[in-house]
Design a protein around this motif. Structure first.
Motif, PDB file in Angstrom:
ATOM      1  N   PRO A  66       0.733  -1.178   0.149  1.00 23.27           N
ATOM      2  CA  PRO A  66       0.008  -0.037  -0.074  1.00 23.27           C
ATOM      3  C   PRO A  66       0.773   1.287  -0.042  1.00 23.27           C
ATOM      4  N   THR A  67       1.832   1.247   0.541  1.00 19.71           N
ATOM      5  CA  THR A  67       2.948   2.503   0.694  1.00 19.71           C
ATOM      6  C   THR A  67       3.512   2.641  -0.556  1.00 19.71           C
ATOM      7  N   LEU A  68       3.707   1.805  -1.646  1.00 21.32           N
ATOM      8  CA  LEU A  68       4.377   1.898  -2.808  1.00 21.32           C
ATOM      9  C   LEU A  68       3.473   1.907  -4.020  1.00 21.32           C
ATOM     10  N   THR A  69       2.162   2.383  -3.912  1.00 21.45           N
ATOM     11  CA  THR A  69       1.155   2.163  -5.183  1.00 21.45           C
ATOM     12  C   THR A  69       0.867   3.698  -5.381  1.00 21.45           C
ATOM     13  N   THR A  70       1.020   3.870  -6.865  1.00 21.70           N
ATOM     14  CA  THR A  70       0.623   5.160  -7.483  1.00 21.70           C
ATOM     15  C   THR A  70      -0.302   4.942  -8.452  1.00 21.70           C
ATOM     16  N   ILE A  71      -1.497   5.633  -8.621  1.00 20.89           N
ATOM     17  CA  ILE A  71      -2.443   5.622  -9.656  1.00 20.89           C
ATOM     18  C   ILE A  71      -2.540   7.068 -10.029  1.00 20.89           C
ATOM     19  N   VAL A  72      -2.310   7.423 -11.443  1.00 18.58           N
ATOM     20  CA  VAL A  72      -2.462   8.840 -11.842  1.00 18.58           C
ATOM     21  C   VAL A  72      -3.389   8.910 -13.100  1.00 18.58           C
ATOM     22  N   LEU A  73      -4.331   9.885 -13.144  1.00 21.49           N
ATOM     23  CA  LEU A  73      -5.218  10.027 -14.289  1.00 21.49           C
ATOM     24  C   LEU A  73      -4.913  11.097 -14.849  1.00 21.49           C
ATOM     25  N   THR A  74      -4.534  11.251 -16.271  1.00 21.07           N
ATOM     26  CA  THR A  74      -4.466  12.112 -16.952  1.00 21.07           C
ATOM     27  C   THR A  74      -5.333  12.527 -18.076  1.00 21.07           C
ATOM     28  N   ASP A  75      -5.538  13.747 -18.715  1.00 21.23           N
ATOM     29  CA  ASP A  75      -6.506  14.087 -19.754  1.00 21.23           C
ATOM     30  C   ASP A  75      -5.698  14.100 -21.025  1.00 21.23           C
ATOM     31  N   GLY A  76      -6.211  14.262 -22.118  1.00 23.16           N
ATOM     32  CA  GLY A  76      -5.767  14.404 -23.523  1.00 23.16           C
ATOM     33  C   GLY A  76      -4.500  15.329 -23.632  1.00 23.16           C
ATOM     34  N   THR A  77      -4.343  16.209 -22.881  1.00 24.27           N
ATOM     35  CA  THR A  77      -3.354  17.317 -23.115  1.00 24.27           C
ATOM     36  C   THR A  77      -2.301  16.921 -21.883  1.00 24.27           C
ATOM     37  N   LYS A  78      -2.459  15.517 -21.412  1.00 24.29           N
ATOM     38  CA  LYS A  78      -1.300  15.169 -20.338  1.00 24.29           C
ATOM     39  C   LYS A  78      -1.554  16.125 -19.003  1.00 24.29           C
ATOM     40  N   ARG A  79      -2.520  16.887 -18.713  1.00 20.84           N
ATOM     41  CA  ARG A  79      -2.638  17.130 -17.458  1.00 20.84           C
ATOM     42  C   ARG A  79      -3.072  16.178 -16.620  1.00 20.84           C
ATOM     43  N   ASN A 103     -16.005  15.117 -21.900  1.00 21.30           N
ATOM     44  CA  ASN A 103     -15.811  14.022 -22.895  1.00 21.30           C
ATOM     45  C   ASN A 103     -14.224  14.237 -23.430  1.00 21.30           C
ATOM     46  N   GLY A 104     -13.575  13.114 -23.924  1.00 19.81           N
ATOM     47  CA  GLY A 104     -12.290  13.045 -24.318  1.00 19.81           C
ATOM     48  C   GLY A 104     -11.544  11.812 -23.917  1.00 19.81           C
ATOM     49  N   ARG A 105     -10.395  11.711 -24.413  1.00 19.40           N
ATOM     50  CA  ARG A 105      -9.508  10.535 -24.071  1.00 19.40           C
ATOM     51  C   ARG A 105      -8.484  10.796 -22.827  1.00 19.40           C
ATOM     52  N   TYR A 106      -8.392   9.778 -21.990  1.00 16.09           N
ATOM     53  CA  TYR A 106      -7.824   9.713 -20.706  1.00 16.09           C
ATOM     54  C   TYR A 106      -6.619   8.801 -20.586  1.00 16.09           C
ATOM     55  N   THR A 107      -5.653   8.709 -19.725  1.00 15.03           N
ATOM     56  CA  THR A 107      -4.760   7.768 -19.828  1.00 15.03           C
ATOM     57  C   THR A 107      -4.810   7.669 -18.041  1.00 15.03           C
ATOM     58  N   VAL A 108      -4.772   6.276 -17.816  1.00 14.92           N
ATOM     59  CA  VAL A 108      -4.543   5.671 -16.411  1.00 14.92           C
ATOM     60  C   VAL A 108      -3.009   5.088 -16.471  1.00 14.92           C
ATOM     61  N   ALA A 109      -2.418   5.845 -15.530  1.00 15.54           N
ATOM     62  CA  ALA A 109      -0.870   5.294 -15.204  1.00 15.54           C
ATOM     63  C   ALA A 109      -0.779   4.832 -13.768  1.00 15.54           C
ATOM     64  N   TYR A 110      -0.050   3.867 -13.738  1.00 17.35           N
ATOM     65  CA  TYR A 110       0.174   3.117 -12.424  1.00 17.35           C
ATOM     66  C   TYR A 110       1.628   2.701 -12.260  1.00 17.35           C
ATOM     67  N   ARG A 111       2.067   2.759 -10.921  1.00 16.81           N
ATOM     68  CA  ARG A 111       3.398   2.128 -10.588  1.00 16.81           C
ATOM     69  C   ARG A 111       3.010   1.388  -9.284  1.00 16.81           C
ATOM     70  N   VAL A 112       3.111   0.128  -9.042  1.00 18.99           N
ATOM     71  CA  VAL A 112       2.791  -0.581  -8.152  1.00 18.99           C
ATOM     72  C   VAL A 112       4.298  -1.493  -7.439  1.00 18.99           C
ATOM     73  N   VAL A 113       4.360  -1.919  -6.331  1.00 19.37           N
ATOM     74  CA  VAL A 113       5.061  -2.753  -5.796  1.00 19.37           C
ATOM     75  C   VAL A 113       4.476  -3.870  -5.138  1.00 19.37           C
ATOM     76  N   SER A 114       4.685  -5.235  -5.742  1.00 16.20           N
ATOM     77  CA  SER A 114       3.879  -6.239  -5.052  1.00 16.20           C
ATOM     78  C   SER A 114       4.566  -6.293  -3.711  1.00 16.20           C
ATOM     79  N   ALA A 115       3.868  -7.193  -2.945  1.00 20.71           N
ATOM     80  CA  ALA A 115       4.367  -7.659  -1.492  1.00 20.71           C
ATOM     81  C   ALA A 115       5.827  -8.173  -1.676  1.00 20.71           C
ATOM     82  N   ASP A 116       6.142  -8.851  -2.785  1.00 27.72           N
ATOM     83  CA  ASP A 116       7.587  -9.559  -2.983  1.00 27.72           C
ATOM     84  C   ASP A 116       8.673  -8.539  -3.255  1.00 27.72           C
TER      85      ASP A 116
END
Length: 189
Positions: A66-79, A103-116
């Protein structure tokens, strides 16, 4: 009737034990080498939604730190679109979308670390096309590959190569020991 000398029986037992040990190494190491990856997502990759989502949910194949989980949402202009902090429960991470999604295109980006301890990162697009929603903002040319575009669950080739190489070295050393023992025994009068 053919009799097998005690030294040959011992050598056979040694080789059998060595092979069993190597097999155990491979079987025991399998979970450690198995890398986490994205199992499912909501909204899904490349989905076209008629209503803007209020939450992004990502389910992975293994428990997350949980301490190393990042989820980011950006719009079509990368904001970056405002979201809450990631909430992790087992292998699932989610964020509440707190900003408006026209309305528009969005991007979900994530960086997670497994328990291992294995990091996984990736990204995927989805589109909001609400007939009653505001018009889409113009989006720039599609972006090129980025650090966040790493395919989930990929990598780990190095761990496999090291494991196989180590096992081959152990097997070769064992075979050399058995051959040396046989030569000594055959040279005795």
């Amino acid at each position: 009737m053919t009799t097998i000398s005690p030294s040959r029986r011992a050598a056979g037992r040694f080789v059998a034990a060595l092979l069993a040990g190597i097999l155990t190494l491979f079987v025991a190491a399998t979970p450690a080498r198995a890398h986490n990856g994205l199992r499912s997502a909501s909204p899904a990759r490349d989905a076209t939604l008629t209503r803007a989502p209020t939450e992004i949910t990502l389910e992975f194949m293994a428990r997350l730190d949980p301490t190393l989980t990042t989820i980011v949402l950006t719009d079509g202009t990368k904001r970056r679109v405002p979201t809450g902090d990631p909430v992790v429960s087992g292998a699932t991470g989610n964020v509440q979308v707190t900003g408006p999604l026209p309305n528009g295109r969005y991007t979900v980006a994530y960086r997670v670390v497994s328990a291992d301890g294995h990091p996984v990162q990736g990204s995927y697009p989805f589109t909001v096309a609400d007939p009653a929603g505001p018009a889409a903002a113009p989006s720039p040319d599609p972006p090129g590959p980025s650090a966040a575009a790493v395919a989930p669950g990929r990598g780990g080739g190095r761990a496999t190569v090291v494991g196989v190489t180590g096992s081959v070295v152990v097997a070769l050393l064992a075979a050399a020991a058995v051959l040396r023992r046989r030569r000594r025994q055959s040279s005795r009068p």
